[in-house]
Design a protein around this motif. Structure first.
Motif, short mmCIF file in Angstrom:
data_model
loop_
_atom_site.label_atom_id
_atom_site.label_comp_id
_atom_site.label_asym_id
_atom_site.label_seq_id
_atom_site.Cartn_x
_atom_site.Cartn_y
_atom_site.Cartn_z
N TRP A 91 0.65 -0.85 -0.51
CA TRP A 91 0.16 -0.01 -0.04
C TRP A 91 0.64 0.72 0.08
N GLY A 93 0.41 4.18 1.49
CA GLY A 93 -0.41 5.22 2.33
C GLY A 93 -1.25 5.96 1.42
N LYS A 95 -3.84 9.15 1.84
CA LYS A 95 -4.66 9.87 2.37
C LYS A 95 -6.36 9.49 2.40
N LEU A 175 -7.43 -1.79 4.40
CA LEU A 175 -6.99 -1.03 5.01
C LEU A 175 -7.69 0.74 5.10
N ASN A 176 -7.41 1.03 6.58
CA ASN A 176 -8.47 2.82 5.83
C ASN A 176 -6.97 3.35 6.75
N VAL A 177 -6.43 4.50 5.67
CA VAL A 177 -6.08 5.48 5.84
C VAL A 177 -7.00 7.19 6.20
N SER A 178 -7.11 7.08 7.53
CA SER A 178 -7.73 7.99 7.69
C SER A 178 -6.49 9.25 9.19
N TRP A 187 -2.00 10.59 11.22
CA TRP A 187 -2.73 9.33 10.08
C TRP A 187 -2.08 8.52 11.13
N TYR A 188 -3.25 7.73 10.16
CA TYR A 188 -2.72 6.06 9.69
C TYR A 188 -2.54 6.18 8.72
N HIS A 189 -1.27 6.07 8.31
CA HIS A 189 -1.24 5.61 6.79
C HIS A 189 -0.58 4.32 6.24
N ASN A 190 -0.93 3.36 6.91
CA ASN A 190 0.07 1.75 6.91
C ASN A 190 0.05 1.77 5.26
N LYS A 191 1.13 2.34 4.95
CA LYS A 191 2.35 2.15 4.08
C LYS A 191 3.06 0.76 4.21
#
Length: 335
Positions: A91, A93, A95, A175-178, A187-191
């Motif tokens: 991912w 990342g 936003k 995944l959730n980037v919020s 930020w949760y980038h989850n990259k």
């Protein structure tokens, strides 16, 4: 189902097992979708058979969703209706995005039931009113099931998390980037690389008839194969006892009761076993241990004894209550 197959895939704007990205500009656990979306169905993907054998076959789909490489492995089995789905995604990342997987099922008058700790919860029936917001997201344990009285389907997951439930259609939230208060940059980038694993199993009857929860537990606790070799000149000492061809550390004789914990006692030289009744039934269960039992007691969750249990040889008998969480303390005989 025999000579009368049933179409379990329902109509939906998304294809079954399709990865979809939705733009969501809300804060934290709220949702505010802009209507913009990106779908794998609109991308160029590569499809190939990557495994073909007597037990199973696997089809692999690979490509990109937005700028993120992904790969889906879909495995079907020769002697089982089970379908396994594994998703790998690297991912970027981006936003304000939700990455979902689409599982629109067709189960008329179906009830959605999902696992919570030591319980099975019916969607919108066993929940506290007004406790959820947004588009129907729930935190799912090892499994979720959609069934009517005649048939249904269970989805097991090794990557438990949020799942959006809309009727008999379910959308695991990958995944959730919020924007959130969760880290230093809010930020949760989850990259980076992520793996998601699911197993779909159709069944006859309700989830209780099919003991659907067992598929969830079995899938999330796979058999671990351990292959060992010895030195060339190693020889077994004939005086030492040999293990039998088949031996289970602990087994139980009724399918509606599961052993969830087997651990050393915190306070004594005993073993603690926790068994849970999942289907709301009274009855008896028999535990079979790998060694003979010297004594057995039912305890509370603090491992304090509340009653002696019948134990003979390597077996322990236990009365189970509907949805009961039973803790057993056993002292094994030394061989």
């Amino acid at each position: 189902r025999g000579s009368h197959p049933i179409e379990l895939v329902g109509d939906d704007k998304y294809h079954f097992n399709e990865i979809v990205v939705l733009e969501d500009v809300a804060v934290d656990i709220e949702e505010k979708f802009t209507g913009r979306e990106w779908r794998v169905a609109e991308e160029n993907v590569k499809t190939e058979i990557t495994e073909s054998g007597p037990v199973r076959a696997t089809v692999t789909i690979s490509g990109k969703i937005m700028n993120s490489p992904f790969k889906q492995e879909i495995s079907i089995y020769n002697n089982s209706p089970r379908i396994d789905v594994t998703i790998y995604i690297d991912w970027e990342g981006r936003k304000n995005t939700q990455v979902r997987l689409a599982f629109p099922f067709n189960v008329p008058n179906g009830t959605v039931t999902y696992e919570a700790p030591y319980a099975a919860v019916r969607f919108d029936k066993d929940e506290i009113p007004g406790s959820y917001r947004g588009s129907g997201g729930r935190w799912i344990g090892k499994w979720i099931d959609i069934s009517n009285e005649k048939y249904g389907v269970t989805i097991a997951s090794r990557t438990s998390g949020g799942t959006i439930i809309q009727g008999t259609k379910v959308y695991p939230l990958l995944l959730n980037v919020s924007f959130s208060c969760g880290d230093i940059l809010l930020w949760y980038h989850n990259k980076g690389e992520h793996t998601f694993e699911f197993s779909i199993l159709p069944h006859e009857g309700s989830w209780k008839d099919a003991y659907a929860f067992r598929h969830g537990w079995e899938f999330t606790n796979p058999v671990i194969v351990d292959h060992r070799t010895t030195t060339l000149f190693y020889k077994m000492e004939e005086t030492k006892p040999k293990l039998p061809e088949k031996l289970s550390l602990c087994s139980i004789n009724v399918p509606n009761v599961m052993v969830s914990v087997f651990k050393k006692s915190d306070v004594e030289n005993k073993w603690i076993i926790r068994a849970i009744e999942m289907c709301g039934r009274n009855g008896e269960a028999e535990l079979t241990l790998a060694k003979d039992v010297e004594e057995a007691y039912e305890t509370n969750l603090l491992e304090e004894e509340i009653g002696k249990l019948e134990a003979k040889n390597n077996k322990v008998r236990l009365k189970v209550s509907p949805h009961g969480i039973h803790t057993i303390s056993v002292k094994l005989k030394h061989s």
